[in-house]
Scaffold this motif. Structure first.
Motif, PDB file in Angstrom:
ATOM      1  N   THR A 141       0.807  -1.219   0.000  1.00 37.14           N
ATOM      2  CA  THR A 141       0.000   0.000   0.000  1.00 37.14           C
ATOM      3  C   THR A 141       0.843   1.274   0.000  1.00 37.14           C
ATOM      4  O   THR A 141       0.305   2.362  -0.213  1.00 37.14           O
ATOM      5  CB  THR A 141      -0.946   0.021   1.211  1.00 37.14           C
ATOM      6  N   ARG A 142       2.146   1.145   0.220  1.00 35.38           N
ATOM      7  CA  ARG A 142       3.018   2.321   0.157  1.00 35.38           C
ATOM      8  C   ARG A 142       3.993   2.248  -1.015  1.00 35.38           C
ATOM      9  O   ARG A 142       4.902   3.065  -1.130  1.00 35.38           O
ATOM     10  CB  ARG A 142       3.769   2.493   1.485  1.00 35.38           C
ATOM     11  N   GLY A 143       3.790   1.275  -1.896  1.00 31.77           N
ATOM     12  CA  GLY A 143       4.615   1.182  -3.093  1.00 31.77           C
ATOM     13  C   GLY A 143       6.054   0.813  -2.810  1.00 31.77           C
ATOM     14  O   GLY A 143       6.975   1.330  -3.459  1.00 31.77           O
ATOM     15  N   ARG A 144       6.277  -0.124  -1.875  1.00 32.03           N
ATOM     16  CA  ARG A 144       7.646  -0.480  -1.489  1.00 32.03           C
ATOM     17  C   ARG A 144       7.907  -1.988  -1.557  1.00 32.03           C
ATOM     18  O   ARG A 144       8.789  -2.499  -0.888  1.00 32.03           O
ATOM     19  CB  ARG A 144       7.936   0.033  -0.075  1.00 32.03           C
ATOM     20  N   LEU A 145       7.162  -2.687  -2.379  1.00 36.14           N
ATOM     21  CA  LEU A 145       7.380  -4.125  -2.496  1.00 36.14           C
ATOM     22  C   LEU A 145       8.660  -4.465  -3.242  1.00 36.14           C
ATOM     23  O   LEU A 145       9.408  -5.369  -2.859  1.00 36.14           O
ATOM     24  CB  LEU A 145       6.184  -4.790  -3.190  1.00 36.14           C
ATOM     25  N   ALA A 146       8.911  -3.759  -4.349  1.00 34.42           N
ATOM     26  CA  ALA A 146      10.090  -4.072  -5.173  1.00 34.42           C
ATOM     27  C   ALA A 146      11.379  -3.912  -4.373  1.00 34.42           C
ATOM     28  O   ALA A 146      12.383  -4.572  -4.665  1.00 34.42           O
ATOM     29  CB  ALA A 146      10.120  -3.174  -6.410  1.00 34.42           C
ATOM     30  N   GLU A 147      11.347  -3.074  -3.365  1.00 36.60           N
ATOM     31  CA  GLU A 147      12.522  -2.826  -2.534  1.00 36.60           C
ATOM     32  C   GLU A 147      13.010  -4.099  -1.850  1.00 36.60           C
ATOM     33  O   GLU A 147      14.216  -4.284  -1.644  1.00 36.60           O
ATOM     34  CB  GLU A 147      12.173  -1.761  -1.496  1.00 36.60           C
ATOM     35  N   VAL A 148      12.087  -5.010  -1.537  1.00 34.76           N
ATOM     36  CA  VAL A 148      12.482  -6.224  -0.820  1.00 34.76           C
ATOM     37  C   VAL A 148      12.188  -7.504  -1.595  1.00 34.76           C
ATOM     38  O   VAL A 148      12.762  -8.551  -1.298  1.00 34.76           O
ATOM     39  CB  VAL A 148      11.804  -6.300   0.566  1.00 34.76           C
ATOM     40  N   LEU A 149      11.284  -7.429  -2.585  1.00 37.71           N
ATOM     41  CA  LEU A 149      10.922  -8.626  -3.342  1.00 37.71           C
ATOM     42  C   LEU A 149      11.440  -8.613  -4.772  1.00 37.71           C
ATOM     43  O   LEU A 149      11.313  -9.617  -5.482  1.00 37.71           O
ATOM     44  CB  LEU A 149       9.398  -8.817  -3.348  1.00 37.71           C
ATOM     45  N   GLY A 150      11.973  -7.485  -5.213  1.00 36.03           N
ATOM     46  CA  GLY A 150      12.599  -7.455  -6.523  1.00 36.03           C
ATOM     47  C   GLY A 150      11.728  -6.874  -7.626  1.00 36.03           C
ATOM     48  O   GLY A 150      10.593  -6.437  -7.399  1.00 36.03           O
ATOM     49  N   PRO A 151      12.240  -6.879  -8.854  1.00 36.75           N
ATOM     50  CA  PRO A 151      11.595  -6.194  -9.977  1.00 36.75           C
ATOM     51  C   PRO A 151      10.236  -6.759 -10.368  1.00 36.75           C
ATOM     52  O   PRO A 151       9.466  -6.073 -11.051  1.00 36.75           O
ATOM     53  CB  PRO A 151      12.617  -6.359 -11.116  1.00 36.75           C
ATOM     54  N   SER A 152       9.915  -7.976  -9.965  1.00 35.44           N
ATOM     55  CA  SER A 152       8.611  -8.534 -10.317  1.00 35.44           C
ATOM     56  C   SER A 152       7.469  -7.754  -9.684  1.00 35.44           C
ATOM     57  O   SER A 152       6.316  -7.868 -10.121  1.00 35.44           O
ATOM     58  CB  SER A 152       8.536 -10.007  -9.897  1.00 35.44           C
TER      59      SER A 152
END
Length: 747
Positions: free
Chosen positions: A59-70
């Motif tokens: 919800t804060r747009g920070r998934l790629a930071e820890v899970l990668g480019p997918s």
């Protein structure tokens, strides 16, 4: 004095603790409300820390930071449509102090668990496998999750781009000479046959409701002439973006709340078997492991509540107190509009006679294992930009009535805890900017319903089904007042039921044709059609509607059987008369009749419409657009466009059934006796799937006796790991319920 002594004794004996029932559902006992919310945060973090981590990052747009480019595509959508930290802080700061304190204490409780589990080395394995450690939980994390929940579960509208795309697509089909007739058939404004939540005989607004004008053909033609020459290749990605398709797919994978639905029934004293009001609430938010909802109960001197929360958000969204029980379903009101404006150069747009700048800012998204990505976020004064049309030289943006106001709904739900009467509920309803069907029952014997949300009054002379030109003349002209929104208190019928259906007979569809003469709520109403209803009847209603044909509510069964009965009367016996002729509207696992019925409806849709309107590029979209209500109207020649095209209804129905039989023989073999209908099922961590998926993610049934009692089920379990991660699956499989935490009434 006696009440004071009781309170003092309670305070002296009360200790801050979390106790759990046999299913691990936490009861927070606390000496103050502040301590209760601290323990609330602790309890949820103990059960769902990894899910909370994924929720805040999504919800804060920070998934790629820890899970990668997918996960980058999801982050881009969230950032482009969402709020900056400053905007989140502004919404949070506008909350009442008591609610802000609840958020702060909840965050402190979560952080206590993070600190303890970090120290103990017992963090969820996702942290280690993805190579990061949890950051401290913040109030803005909770605010972001809450806003996402409310935007997914409590909004509607913005279907104008979809309708424009449908218009452009139909303009290339064989019906193009009558394209607006087809549009009127597929995107109707109001169907008098649709069964509303408020019975017209009980409707206090039946004679005094707001009037929403339906556009004339000339107004529709004039409106369409104003639309930019945008093409389908530009519109389709924008529609996906507007509906947050990328982030929703990721949310589903991560078990984060993103779906909406729900059914609810509230029964008054005169219809209740025991003379006490009943309420069944069943949010339909998908079935995942862990569940997107979490069960909680709180017991403190000034706060006693039990129900469900969404991990990360310190509020009980469906539940009960010693005085009131409440439930919500998605309202699907049209709270959003798409506005278009001519582009002036690359960075400005035309607003009437005025040129305005496109507001732009850059946001950096960190990507694990790769370089950071910088995106440019664009907005007009309406809201986020969802399409820059190069072909049409226009910018499209979405305006939402609830934007920058969503958290007010959380504050209103906090006030529900202290409500005791229908007047108390009516006072908090105006504070809910998002769209819900809100139901309640009180220990005093009242029942009621309110349709909530800020529904705008739109400029007359335009067609609300299509994007609006951005001018001062087309600006929203205020909102429908709360007293003019559909509602009812203590109806004479004694029952109020909803399955996301039309709120009142006079309420239109606006830009989304969802409410027609065929709708699933008629199945629910049929399941509770008894003079007196008890808790077991509501349990059976949930059981029944999962097995009935909800997609078309067996509306074409009479058409099919009329043809089959004629065949039998003439001495003709066939596989169709044997298997489809025996179908009775029940979609029971293992039956051939349910398969034949569904496929016959599918073929009926295809035979009636495909030659006229095409396929809409994919089968699922074809079925979504051509709803059962349209099929029935077309079959009865009640549409503006002639879809029968000289064919008799009997011939069309006969062909549909014959085609269905042929299709199923290819798919399942030549002998229908071996065919087996398989209902949708719920996947669970251990064991086979649970059949019949069409049920609440959570089902709660409450009887508001002097000491209210409630039962619930929330498969697979309250925790994301351990013994309580799947210990409610046996309840769901058997359609049974467990007792909820409750209290004896204090004097």
């Amino acid at each position: 004095m006696q009440a004071l002594l009781v309170s003092l004794v309670f305070l002296a004996s009360q200790s801050d603790e979390i106790v759990r029932d046999d299913y691990g559902v936490p009861l927070v006992r606390a000496s103050t409300v502040e301590r209760a919310y601290f323990q609330f945060g602790r309890a949820v973090a103990q059960d769902r820390l990894w899910q909370m981590e994924m929720s805040r990052r999504l919800t804060r747009g920070r998934l790629a930071e820890v899970l990668g480019p997918s996960r980058l595509a999801s982050d881009k959508v969230v950032i482009a449509k969402g709020y900056t930290d400053d905007e989140l802080e502004a919404q949070f700061s506008a909350l009442p102090k008591s609610v802000r304190n609840a958020f702060s204490q909840y965050a402190a409780g979560v952080n206590a668990v993070i600190q303890q589990r970090t120290s103990d080395g017992t963090l969820p394995p996702g942290y280690g496998s993805n190579g990061f450690s949890p950051e401290p939980w913040t109030t803005l994390d909770s605010a972001a999750i809450a806003i996402n929940l409310l935007q997914q579960f409590g909004t509607g509208g913005a279907g104008e781009l979809r309708n424009y795309a449908m218009y452009l697509y139909l303009s290339g089909q064989s019906s193009k000479a009558s394209v607006l007739d087809v549009i009127d058939d597929l995107a109707w404004q109001n169907d008098p046959a649709a069964v509303p939540t408020v019975d017209p005989l009980d409707d206090p607004l039946a004679q005094t409701h707001p009037v929403f004008s339906e556009p004339s053909r000339a107004q529709t033609e004039a409106h369409i002439a104003l639309l930019p020459r945008t093409n389908l290749l530009e519109l389709l990605p924008a529609i996906q973006f507007a509906s947050s398709e990328q982030s929703n797919l990721v949310a589903e994978e991560l078990s984060v709340a993103h779906r909406f639905g729900s059914y609810a029934v509230v029964v008054g004293r005169d219809r209740s078997a025991t003379g006490y009001p009943l309420l069944m609430s069943a949010p339909q938010m998908g079935h995942f492991s862990p569940s997107v909802i979490h069960e909680i109960a709180i017991d403190s001197p000034d706060l006693r509540v039990a129900g469900i929360d969404v991990p990360g958000v310190p509020v009980v969204i469906v539940g009960y107190t010693p005085d009131i029980a409440w439930g919500i379903t998605s309202g699907a009101a049209d709270l959003e509009d798409i506005f278009f404006a001519p582009l002036v150069g690359d960075n400005e747009y035309q607003y009437g006679a005025e040129t305005r700048p496109i507001i732009r800012y850059e946001h950096v998204i960190k990507v694990k294992g790769e370089k950071s990505v910088t995106i440019t976020v664009e907005r007009t004064h309406h809201g986020p930009v969802i399409l820059r049309s190069r072909v049409g030289n226009a910018v499209y943006s979405v305006q939402s009535s609830h934007r920058h106001r969503e958290l007010a709904a959380i504050a209103a739900l906090h006030k529900m805890y202290s409500a005791k009467t229908s007047v108390d509920v009516a006072r908090l309803v105006p504070q809910i900017p998002t769209t819900f069907n809100l139901f309640y029952a009180t220990v005093r014997g009242e029942i009621g319903y309110h349709y909530t949300g800020l529904v705008p009054f739109r400029a007359a002379g335009y067609d609300p089904r299509f994007p609006m030109p951005s001018t001062p003349e087309t600006a929203w002209q205020g909102f429908v007042s709360t007293r003019s929104m559909p509602h009812v208190v203590n109806p004479n019928s004694g029952v109020i039921a909803n399955w996301n259906n039309k709120p009142a007979a006079w309420w239109p569809n606006f830009d989304t044709p969802v409410w027609g003469g065929i709708f699933r709520n008629t199945v629910l109403l049929g399941a509770i059609d008894k003079p007196r209803l008890g808790r077991r009847d509501l349990e059976m209603a949930a059981w029944t509607i999962a097995r009935r044909d909800a997609s078309s509510t067996a509306s074409f069964l009479a058409d099919f059987k009329a043809v089959l009965d004629a065949q039998v009367a003439s001495g003709e016996t066939s596989e169709l008369t044997r298997y489809l002729g025996s179908y009775d509207g029940w979609h029971v696992a293992g039956t051939a009749g349910a398969l034949l019925y569904d496929e016959s409806v599918r073929q009926l849709r295809k035979i009636l419409f495909q030659q006229h309107v095409g396929t809409f590029l994919q089968a699922s979209l074809f079925e979504l657009i051509l709803q059962p209500t349209v099929i029935r109207r077309a079959l009865r020649s009640e549409t503006k466009y002639d879809y029968l095209a000289g064919r008799s209804p009997t011939d069309v129905v006969t062909e549909a059934m014959s085609n269905a039989l042929s299709v199923l023989k290819v798919r399942h073999g030549d002998d229908p006796a071996t065919w087996s209908y398989e209902p949708g099922s719920i996947r669970v961590p251990n064991g086979p799937p649970i059949p019949y998926i069409n049920r609440g993610t959570y089902i709660q049934i409450t009887e508001m006796s002097p000491n209210p009692v409630a039962r619930s089920v929330a498969s697979p379990g309250v925790a994301e790991s351990g013994d309580h991660s799947d210990d409610q699956t046996h309840l769901a499989r058997a359609w049974t319920y467990k007792p909820m935490w409750g209290w004896a009434r204090r004097t």
